[in-house]
Design a protein around this motif. Sequence first.
Motif, mmCIF file in Angstrom:
data_model
loop_
_atom_site.group_PDB
_atom_site.id
_atom_site.type_symbol
_atom_site.label_atom_id
_atom_site.label_comp_id
_atom_site.label_asym_id
_atom_site.label_seq_id
_atom_site.Cartn_x
_atom_site.Cartn_y
_atom_site.Cartn_z
ATOM 1 N N SER A 167 1.789 7.015 -6.751
ATOM 2 C CA SER A 167 0.796 8.053 -7.027
ATOM 3 C C SER A 167 1.421 9.441 -6.905
ATOM 4 O O SER A 167 1.194 10.320 -7.743
ATOM 5 C CB SER A 167 -0.389 7.905 -6.070
ATOM 6 O OG SER A 167 -1.413 8.822 -6.374
ATOM 7 N N ILE A 168 2.236 9.642 -5.855
ATOM 8 C CA ILE A 168 2.930 10.917 -5.667
ATOM 9 C C ILE A 168 3.939 11.138 -6.787
ATOM 10 O O ILE A 168 4.055 12.234 -7.345
ATOM 11 C CB ILE A 168 3.626 10.954 -4.286
ATOM 12 C CG1 ILE A 168 2.585 10.945 -3.162
ATOM 13 C CG2 ILE A 168 4.533 12.179 -4.167
ATOM 14 C CD1 ILE A 168 3.177 10.812 -1.776
ATOM 15 N N GLU A 191 2.208 1.824 -3.485
ATOM 16 C CA GLU A 191 1.175 2.365 -4.389
ATOM 17 C C GLU A 191 1.003 3.867 -4.149
ATOM 18 O O GLU A 191 0.837 4.641 -5.097
ATOM 19 C CB GLU A 191 -0.146 1.627 -4.164
ATOM 20 C CG GLU A 191 -0.121 0.185 -4.662
ATOM 21 C CD GLU A 191 -1.393 -0.563 -4.319
ATOM 22 O OE1 GLU A 191 -2.211 -0.020 -3.521
ATOM 23 O OE2 GLU A 191 -1.580 -1.683 -4.831
ATOM 24 N N ASN A 192 1.049 4.284 -2.886
ATOM 25 C CA ASN A 192 0.933 5.709 -2.579
ATOM 26 C C ASN A 192 2.140 6.492 -3.086
ATOM 27 O O ASN A 192 2.014 7.617 -3.572
ATOM 28 C CB ASN A 192 0.782 5.907 -1.065
ATOM 29 C CG ASN A 192 -0.555 5.411 -0.542
ATOM 30 O OD1 ASN A 192 -1.546 5.393 -1.276
ATOM 31 N ND2 ASN A 192 -0.588 4.990 0.707
ATOM 32 N N ASN A 194 3.949 9.990 -9.866
ATOM 33 C CA ASN A 194 3.272 10.328 -11.130
ATOM 34 C C ASN A 194 2.736 11.752 -11.105
ATOM 35 O O ASN A 194 2.789 12.468 -12.114
ATOM 36 C CB ASN A 194 2.144 9.340 -11.406
ATOM 37 C CG ASN A 194 2.666 7.938 -11.714
ATOM 38 O OD1 ASN A 194 3.761 7.795 -12.267
ATOM 39 N ND2 ASN A 194 1.912 6.913 -11.349
ATOM 40 N N PHE A 195 2.228 12.188 -9.944
ATOM 41 C CA PHE A 195 1.729 13.562 -9.834
ATOM 42 C C PHE A 195 2.860 14.563 -10.048
ATOM 43 O O PHE A 195 2.709 15.540 -10.787
ATOM 44 C CB PHE A 195 1.089 13.782 -8.464
ATOM 45 C CG PHE A 195 0.712 15.215 -8.203
ATOM 46 C CD1 PHE A 195 -0.474 15.733 -8.686
ATOM 47 C CD2 PHE A 195 1.566 16.058 -7.490
ATOM 48 C CE1 PHE A 195 -0.820 17.060 -8.457
ATOM 49 C CE2 PHE A 195 1.232 17.376 -7.261
ATOM 50 C CZ PHE A 195 0.033 17.881 -7.750
ATOM 51 N N GLN A 209 -7.680 12.790 -4.696
ATOM 52 C CA GLN A 209 -7.140 12.586 -6.045
ATOM 53 C C GLN A 209 -6.001 11.571 -6.051
ATOM 54 O O GLN A 209 -5.944 10.681 -6.900
ATOM 55 C CB GLN A 209 -6.640 13.918 -6.611
ATOM 56 C CG GLN A 209 -5.930 13.790 -7.959
ATOM 57 C CD GLN A 209 -5.165 15.051 -8.332
ATOM 58 O OE1 GLN A 209 -5.296 16.084 -7.679
ATOM 59 N NE2 GLN A 209 -4.365 14.971 -9.372
ATOM 60 N N LEU A 210 -5.093 11.698 -5.098
ATOM 61 C CA LEU A 210 -3.898 10.857 -5.096
ATOM 62 C C LEU A 210 -4.085 9.515 -4.394
ATOM 63 O O LEU A 210 -3.496 8.507 -4.794
ATOM 64 C CB LEU A 210 -2.738 11.604 -4.426
ATOM 65 C CG LEU A 210 -2.261 12.885 -5.111
ATOM 66 C CD1 LEU A 210 -1.122 13.509 -4.319
ATOM 67 C CD2 LEU A 210 -1.820 12.606 -6.535
ATOM 68 N N PHE A 211 -4.905 9.509 -3.324
ATOM 69 C CA PHE A 211 -4.968 8.303 -2.489
ATOM 70 C C PHE A 211 -6.372 7.738 -2.324
ATOM 71 O O PHE A 211 -6.561 6.770 -1.589
ATOM 72 C CB PHE A 211 -4.381 8.615 -1.107
ATOM 73 C CG PHE A 211 -3.069 9.349 -1.162
ATOM 74 C CD1 PHE A 211 -1.920 8.711 -1.592
ATOM 75 C CD2 PHE A 211 -2.984 10.694 -0.818
ATOM 76 C CE1 PHE A 211 -0.706 9.386 -1.654
ATOM 77 C CE2 PHE A 211 -1.780 11.375 -0.871
ATOM 78 C CZ PHE A 211 -0.638 10.724 -1.300
ATOM 79 N N LYS A 212 -7.354 8.350 -3.000
ATOM 80 C CA LYS A 212 -8.751 7.919 -2.896
ATOM 81 C C LYS A 212 -9.246 7.918 -1.449
ATOM 82 O O LYS A 212 -10.066 7.105 -1.046
ATOM 83 C CB LYS A 212 -8.947 6.523 -3.514
ATOM 84 C CG LYS A 212 -8.647 6.469 -4.998
ATOM 85 C CD LYS A 212 -9.558 7.411 -5.776
ATOM 86 C CE LYS A 212 -9.269 7.421 -7.272
ATOM 87 N NZ LYS A 212 -8.095 8.259 -7.607
ATOM 88 N N SER A 252 0.821 -1.212 0.000
ATOM 89 C CA SER A 252 0.000 0.000 0.000
ATOM 90 C C SER A 252 0.856 1.265 0.000
ATOM 91 O O SER A 252 0.538 2.238 -0.689
ATOM 92 C CB SER A 252 -0.956 0.008 1.193
ATOM 93 O OG SER A 252 -0.241 -0.001 2.415
#
Length: 371
Positions: A138-139, A134-135, A141-142, A160-163, A131
């Motif tokens: 996400s950061i 995955e976070n 890619n942002f 947006q980033l972590f749902k 997990s």
Amino acid sequence: MEKEGEWQMNKIEKMKDLITAYLNQHKNVEFNILDLENYIIDRYDSLNDYQDDVGYELFYTTINELSSSLKIKPMKSHIKTTNNRKPPLPIRWRIIRTKAIPKWTQEQIFQVSDRLDISYFITNPEKQNVSTWENILSIYNFLGEKDKWEWESKASRSYQLFKDEKFLNEEGVHLLGRLKLTEHDLKIENYGEPFSYFVHPRVSSFTEIKRILIIENLSFFHACRRLFRMYKPIVGLELNMIIYAEGTHIESSIKYIKDILEHSDFHFLYVGDMDPSGYSIYARLKINNPEFDITLAKQIYYKMVEECHCPTTIKKDQQKNNDHFNYFLDEMGRDNEDFTAIAYQIWNEDKRIPQEVLPIDLLLKGEGNHA
């Protein structure tokens, strides 16, 4: 019999879980067996409940099982010093911590290293999990397409980033710290929170607003609102706007004034209850917001002291901060000896003067019954 056996198993599992929780959160490898048992007892509703679950007997058995499985071991230097229970246990123990095995590959780490500092997770492999990875992705890619995104609120960016709109208020705080990132890096804007306010009816444009009174107490806020409507001053003060502080809420919402006024040529006056909470709110408000011109509404405080002959007792949950009290007195000015003496007296006697000491009748007539 089956239910009795299941009940017994539940007690054993509960004891194991409680001991494991203590060991996992214990920062030092060494621990005192008495501290551990007290921790276990505190997790039961009462000492009787602990004893009903076989208490020390089960505690002793579980400790020996953990020792046999090499999770903990008694310290040799204290092996003869026991907890004086029957059967006895050595009083000093050591947690045996095995070295964590990294779960992320070198290729994964290399993949994100051009934008992120991943060193914390390299030196703390026990924090590596699916997990978290995955976070981090996400950061990553942002940040790669950061320029295409507008500045956003924390809750919206978090979703947006972590749902999860609350992630950046909770575990996300630790994640950003470990990656050496700030909310600014994620283009998060901390917007001011709305507060309740009332503008004097003579004000035709917000550009005219120069003097703003922040009021901690709702009753006094409504009394001042009525004075505004009657075009009367508030204890001699001519003001353009009043704000209801709602206790500590003003500390997070004061910056909302920037969304209301398009100019910065204004001055805040503050008045709260004369108690530890009121002094601390003002001290923090002024210290943490140096961009604003904030002072105390001295005339109102003088009037509160003048009208209150029977201060009430402060609530038990109020924390007294001497620095904040002195900060308040320094700004009020210690040249007014009568006011200073009363302020010290109610502080030392754990008393307070609430703003309710100035009801609308007194404000209108300039006199009234003493509180």
